[in-house]
Scaffold this motif. Structure first.
Motif, short mmCIF file in Angstrom:
data_model
loop_
_atom_site.label_atom_id
_atom_site.label_comp_id
_atom_site.label_asym_id
_atom_site.label_seq_id
_atom_site.Cartn_x
_atom_site.Cartn_y
_atom_site.Cartn_z
N VAL A 22 -17.24 13.64 17.73
CA VAL A 22 -17.95 13.45 19.05
C VAL A 22 -17.70 12.29 19.82
O VAL A 22 -17.24 11.22 19.35
CB VAL A 22 -19.45 13.64 18.73
CG1 VAL A 22 -19.99 14.93 18.10
CG2 VAL A 22 -19.88 12.45 17.94
N ASP A 23 -17.60 12.48 21.00
CA ASP A 23 -17.49 11.32 21.93
C ASP A 23 -18.50 10.41 21.97
O ASP A 23 -19.54 10.72 21.44
CB ASP A 23 -16.99 11.84 23.19
CG ASP A 23 -18.05 12.59 24.04
OD1 ASP A 23 -17.62 13.44 24.94
OD2 ASP A 23 -19.21 12.62 23.73
N GLY A 24 -18.42 9.23 22.75
CA GLY A 24 -19.34 8.25 22.58
C GLY A 24 -20.72 8.88 23.21
O GLY A 24 -21.67 8.23 23.01
N GLY A 25 -20.51 9.69 24.14
CA GLY A 25 -21.66 10.39 24.93
C GLY A 25 -22.61 11.10 23.96
O GLY A 25 -23.92 10.97 23.67
N ASP A 26 -21.96 12.09 23.16
CA ASP A 26 -22.80 12.80 22.17
C ASP A 26 -23.24 11.69 21.25
O ASP A 26 -24.39 11.99 20.66
CB ASP A 26 -21.81 13.68 21.30
CG ASP A 26 -21.28 14.95 22.61
OD1 ASP A 26 -22.16 15.05 23.41
OD2 ASP A 26 -20.34 15.55 22.09
N ILE A 113 -18.19 7.46 11.28
CA ILE A 113 -18.79 6.55 10.45
C ILE A 113 -18.41 5.18 10.56
O ILE A 113 -18.95 4.07 10.85
CB ILE A 113 -18.84 6.84 8.65
CG1 ILE A 113 -19.66 8.21 8.60
CG2 ILE A 113 -19.48 5.73 8.19
CD1 ILE A 113 -19.22 8.55 7.14
N GLU A 114 -16.98 5.09 10.78
CA GLU A 114 -16.07 3.72 10.81
C GLU A 114 -16.64 3.22 12.30
O GLU A 114 -16.76 1.98 12.41
CB GLU A 114 -14.84 4.04 10.87
CG GLU A 114 -13.94 2.58 10.99
CD GLU A 114 -12.49 3.01 10.97
OE1 GLU A 114 -11.68 1.83 10.92
OE2 GLU A 114 -11.84 4.11 10.61
N GLU A 115 -16.60 4.15 13.29
CA GLU A 115 -17.08 3.61 14.59
C GLU A 115 -18.46 3.01 14.70
O GLU A 115 -18.78 2.21 15.38
CB GLU A 115 -16.71 4.80 15.58
CG GLU A 115 -15.30 5.18 16.00
CD GLU A 115 -15.09 6.26 16.95
OE1 GLU A 115 -16.15 7.09 17.07
OE2 GLU A 115 -13.95 6.64 17.26
#
Length: 250
Positions: A22-26, A113-115
């Motif tokens: 998922v991108d940052g918004g999601d 998870i890493e992000e």
């Protein structure tokens, strides 16, 4: 304060059907930030409202382990640490901020998870901690592990993953290669004595320290510990549901 009841983990080695990243918004829509009270500090931790790999919220074992490690911080001195099933990264962030330890996070091979661990590091004034994406039982991405202390909390939830966890532990503990020769007895293959000067116990090197507070059956617990012993690992209870697992000398 809203304390979460669910957390880490790198629990699955099999290829699972996973949704696209998922991108940052999601991510923001599916996450919530909570302030959590750790010993002597509060940490702002972003948690997933839901995560298909269960790396979503903090479990009670994280807080209990953090408190125990503060009371027994001599176990951390001079250690290079890797945490299995880091989840949100909260425990590693706490230890880094409290003791400036050399610590690497690790969890299932999943970018989300890493992000999120990176996000939580920045939210608490830290640069991104070193991170290893690894599924238990799979080939470890670093052929020469140099960590002399492995830690984890509340990771014994899924019995079917015990064999994979033990396989990873065997690699990390029995393939341990010291990064340099500065730390006394690193790479010697010798066990440290059961207790150090001043009555402080000294851990073997390398060693695995684990804690949990989630209830699992005695039968399941026995399966894990018997599996460790059958694989040539020594299991020692240190009290407060903290266990030390280390290679048996041959």
């Amino acid at each position: 304060m809203d304390i979460a009841l669910f957390s880490p983990s790198s629990l699955f080695v099999e290829d699972e059907d996973r949704s696209p990243e998922v991108d940052g918004g999601d991510s923001e829509r599916n996450c919530v930030e909570r302030s959590h009270a750790f010993p002597e500090m509060d940490l702002l931790i972003r948690e997933f409202s839901f995560h298909q790999l269960n790396a979503n919220l903090l479990w009670p074992g994280t807080f209990a382990f953090a408190k125990w490690l503060v009371q027994n911080h001599h176990y951390l001195e001079g250690r290079r640490i890797i945490e299995l099933g880091s989840g949100t990264g909260a425990l590693a962030i706490f230890l880094r901020k409290s003791f400036e330890v050399d610590i690497t996070t690790s969890d299932y091979d999943d970018m989300e998870i890493e992000e999120n661990i990176g996000y939580n590091c920045r939210a608490n004034g830290l640069a991104m901690l070193p991170h290893i994406r690894h599924s238990w039982g799979a080939l470890f991405p670093m052929p020469n592990p140099h960590w002399n202390l492995v830690i984890a909390s509340d990771i014994l939830l899924y019995v079917k993953q015990y064999a994979n966890l033990i396989k990873t532990l065997l690699f990390l503990l029995k393939s341990y290669k010291p990064k340099d020769c500065k730390t006394k007895l690193e790479g010697s293959g010798e066990q440290h004595p059961a207790s150090g000067s001043g009555g402080n116990r000294v851990l073997p090197e390398p060693a695995f320290l684990m804690s949990w507070r989630r209830r699992i059956g005695k039968e399941d617990e026995a399966i894990f510990f018997s599996g460790c012993e059958d694989a040539g690992l020594k299991v020692e209870h240190l009290g407060s549901r903290i266990y030390c697992i280390s290679p048996i000398n041959t």
